[in-house]
Design a protein around this motif. Sequence first.
Motif, short mmCIF file in Angstrom:
data_model
loop_
_atom_site.label_atom_id
_atom_site.label_comp_id
_atom_site.label_asym_id
_atom_site.label_seq_id
_atom_site.Cartn_x
_atom_site.Cartn_y
_atom_site.Cartn_z
N SER A 62 -4.58 9.59 1.24
CA SER A 62 -5.40 8.47 0.78
C SER A 62 -4.51 7.27 0.51
O SER A 62 -3.36 7.40 0.05
CB SER A 62 -6.16 8.84 -0.51
N TRP A 63 -5.06 6.09 0.80
CA TRP A 63 -4.33 4.84 0.57
C TRP A 63 -4.53 4.38 -0.87
O TRP A 63 -5.62 4.46 -1.43
CB TRP A 63 -4.81 3.75 1.51
N GLN A 64 -3.47 3.83 -1.46
CA GLN A 64 -3.50 3.24 -2.79
C GLN A 64 -2.99 1.81 -2.68
O GLN A 64 -1.95 1.56 -2.06
CB GLN A 64 -2.64 4.04 -3.77
N ASP A 65 -3.72 0.88 -3.28
CA ASP A 65 -3.34 -0.53 -3.27
C ASP A 65 -2.42 -0.78 -4.46
O ASP A 65 -2.85 -0.74 -5.62
CB ASP A 65 -4.58 -1.43 -3.34
N LEU A 66 -1.15 -1.05 -4.21
CA LEU A 66 -0.16 -1.27 -5.26
C LEU A 66 0.11 -2.74 -5.52
O LEU A 66 1.07 -3.07 -6.23
CB LEU A 66 1.17 -0.58 -4.89
N GLU A 67 -0.70 -3.61 -5.00
CA GLU A 67 -0.48 -5.04 -5.20
C GLU A 67 -0.53 -5.36 -6.70
O GLU A 67 -1.48 -4.99 -7.40
CB GLU A 67 -1.55 -5.84 -4.46
N PRO A 68 0.50 -6.04 -7.23
CA PRO A 68 0.47 -6.38 -8.66
C PRO A 68 -0.74 -7.25 -9.00
O PRO A 68 -1.09 -8.18 -8.27
CB PRO A 68 1.78 -7.14 -8.87
N ALA A 104 8.07 12.92 -2.49
CA ALA A 104 8.20 13.48 -1.14
C ALA A 104 6.85 13.47 -0.45
O ALA A 104 5.85 13.91 -1.02
CB ALA A 104 8.75 14.90 -1.20
N GLY A 105 6.80 12.95 0.77
CA GLY A 105 5.56 12.87 1.53
C GLY A 105 4.86 11.53 1.43
O GLY A 105 3.88 11.31 2.15
N ASP A 106 5.34 10.62 0.57
CA ASP A 106 4.71 9.30 0.44
C ASP A 106 5.09 8.42 1.62
O ASP A 106 6.14 8.59 2.25
CB ASP A 106 5.15 8.62 -0.86
N THR A 107 4.21 7.46 1.90
CA THR A 107 4.47 6.42 2.88
C THR A 107 4.13 5.08 2.24
O THR A 107 2.97 4.86 1.85
CB THR A 107 3.64 6.61 4.16
N LEU A 108 5.12 4.21 2.12
CA LEU A 108 4.94 2.89 1.51
C LEU A 108 4.83 1.86 2.62
O LEU A 108 5.65 1.84 3.54
CB LEU A 108 6.12 2.58 0.60
N PHE A 136 0.85 -1.19 0.00
CA PHE A 136 0.00 0.00 0.00
C PHE A 136 0.89 1.25 0.00
O PHE A 136 2.03 1.22 0.47
CB PHE A 136 -0.92 0.03 1.22
N ARG A 137 0.30 2.34 -0.51
CA ARG A 137 0.99 3.62 -0.51
C ARG A 137 0.03 4.71 -0.04
O ARG A 137 -1.07 4.83 -0.57
CB ARG A 137 1.52 3.94 -1.91
N LEU A 138 0.49 5.47 0.93
CA LEU A 138 -0.28 6.60 1.44
C LEU A 138 0.22 7.86 0.77
O LEU A 138 1.36 8.29 1.00
CB LEU A 138 -0.13 6.70 2.96
N ARG A 139 -0.62 8.47 -0.05
CA ARG A 139 -0.26 9.67 -0.79
C ARG A 139 -1.40 10.67 -0.72
O ARG A 139 -2.54 10.33 -1.03
CB ARG A 139 0.07 9.34 -2.25
N ASP A 140 -1.07 11.88 -0.27
CA ASP A 140 -2.06 12.97 -0.15
C ASP A 140 -3.24 12.56 0.74
O ASP A 140 -4.39 12.90 0.48
CB ASP A 140 -2.57 13.39 -1.53
#
Length: 521
Positions: free
Chosen positions: A393-399, A458-462, A387-391
């Motif tokens: 909101s969470w984004q699911d980066l699972e392939p 900058a500011g992302d959380t993985l 997952f990635r937290l950007r701005d």
Amino acid sequence: MTQQGDNWWDKLYDESAPDTAPTVSGDTLDDHFATTPRAPRRDDPPPLPPAPPPAPHAPLAPHPTPPEPPTAPPPPEAPPAVTPPAAAPSAPPVAPPPPAPPAPPAASAPPVVPAATTRPESPAPPTPPVTSAPSEPPARRPASDGGAPWEAPVGAGPRTFAAAPPAAPPVAVETPTVQVPLPEEPAPDGDLTVQVPVPRPRTGFVGSRPPTYEAEPTALPVARPGELGELVADTVLDGARYGTCTLRAASVRGDSARYRGEPRRDALLTARFGHDDTALVLVAVAAGSRAAEDAHLAAADACHWIAEAVGRSHARLSEDIRSGRRGDLKSGLHRLTDRTYGKLRARAVERGVAPDEYSATLRCLLVPADPECRTRVFFGIGGGGLFRLRDGSWQDLEPLLPEPAAVTGAPVVGFGSPPAEEDRLTMDLGITTAPPLIEDPVPPPAEPFRFRASVARAGDTLLLASPGLADPMRGEPALAHELAARWAGAEPPGLAAFLADTQLRVTGYADDRTGVAVWEA
């Protein structure tokens, strides 16, 4: 002697007339003569009755007998340098009384013998004045009397702060207090203790109701004397900072395993290979199967073996990441992962168990230490989450992977494929052919290899999560919202705060939890 001479003589030696010579107030020879007892001589008249003895520890400063006045008026001379007596107070002189220094209350003055009203019959030879120091130091004056200038005022000097009294055992998680030193200033009566509230890491649960299990460990796993090296700690916590990123990693035993006394089946390994900007940071997360008895050992082996493979090839991998060779990275990491699972199957044979009973899911994250490179590489096999937290909101980066039921490749003859030309002719002639015999079910396909390379901002959380953390992240929106609110700040949390964040409990999710988060500066 003539009348004029007699008048001159009376004016000069008449004791009722004041002295015309210049004097120093309180420190002249006459003053000492008037306030100091004389030493007895043979031709002195009988002494007066003895006075009461002085108080103990009163310093006595004897002075010599002054000489008799000469026949002619002595010329004025400078007063001798005499140290003022510390214990004996001055008596009122014949001249108008000058201001005298205050006397200490602790010392008692010796009896004052008034000067003789008549001149002695036989004068003694003159003796030079002698100053004698007191045998004991003078007593200290109280601060209320003005004190001597060398005496420190009340309350001066270094201050000491008393420790805070022991607090009562807390009933719930509250904010503790710490002592903060105050600036140096005159302190009032008593010591000062300033209490400042310090926030403690927040734990708890999210959802409509609390989970069934307790929040803290209950039972320890069973230990065997010859297998103590196989014990697994309840919690593992680690962290680092390289380049522009801050790393936090935690692995916690699940609530159900804590209650039943089972070992933590999740494994976590963090390692750095190389030095300076060419260094490569690896974080490996593995989760063993709940049905297998030695699942925690398989997870630990998977982390160790993939770390050994990456460590031997870290220089080439670091160069590929910084150069953006995505194809080389994917093929090389796929090969290293296959070797790791090959070792797991070989270890299963050694232990006499089936290969699927000694296996684990494996997820890894590669982070270069070069501050100019923001490429983050994920690879692995099995379930979990990326997952990635950007701005905010969470984004699911699972392939994305194909569904297990999806049809891939050409269909098998006789199971939905169009009949071949020879088969059509055979059917037209009425000759039937038996379908192919399938004795065993077709084994499920092997777990696909997962790979993803992304550029951080900058500011992302993985967040790399094991199945025990990825499932509630997807199944309970309150958990994702709470973590987004806690991690949206400018500074990443400390180790203790990150551990509390990963332990946010959700009803229905009691498996082990392992999370690795990377904050981009």
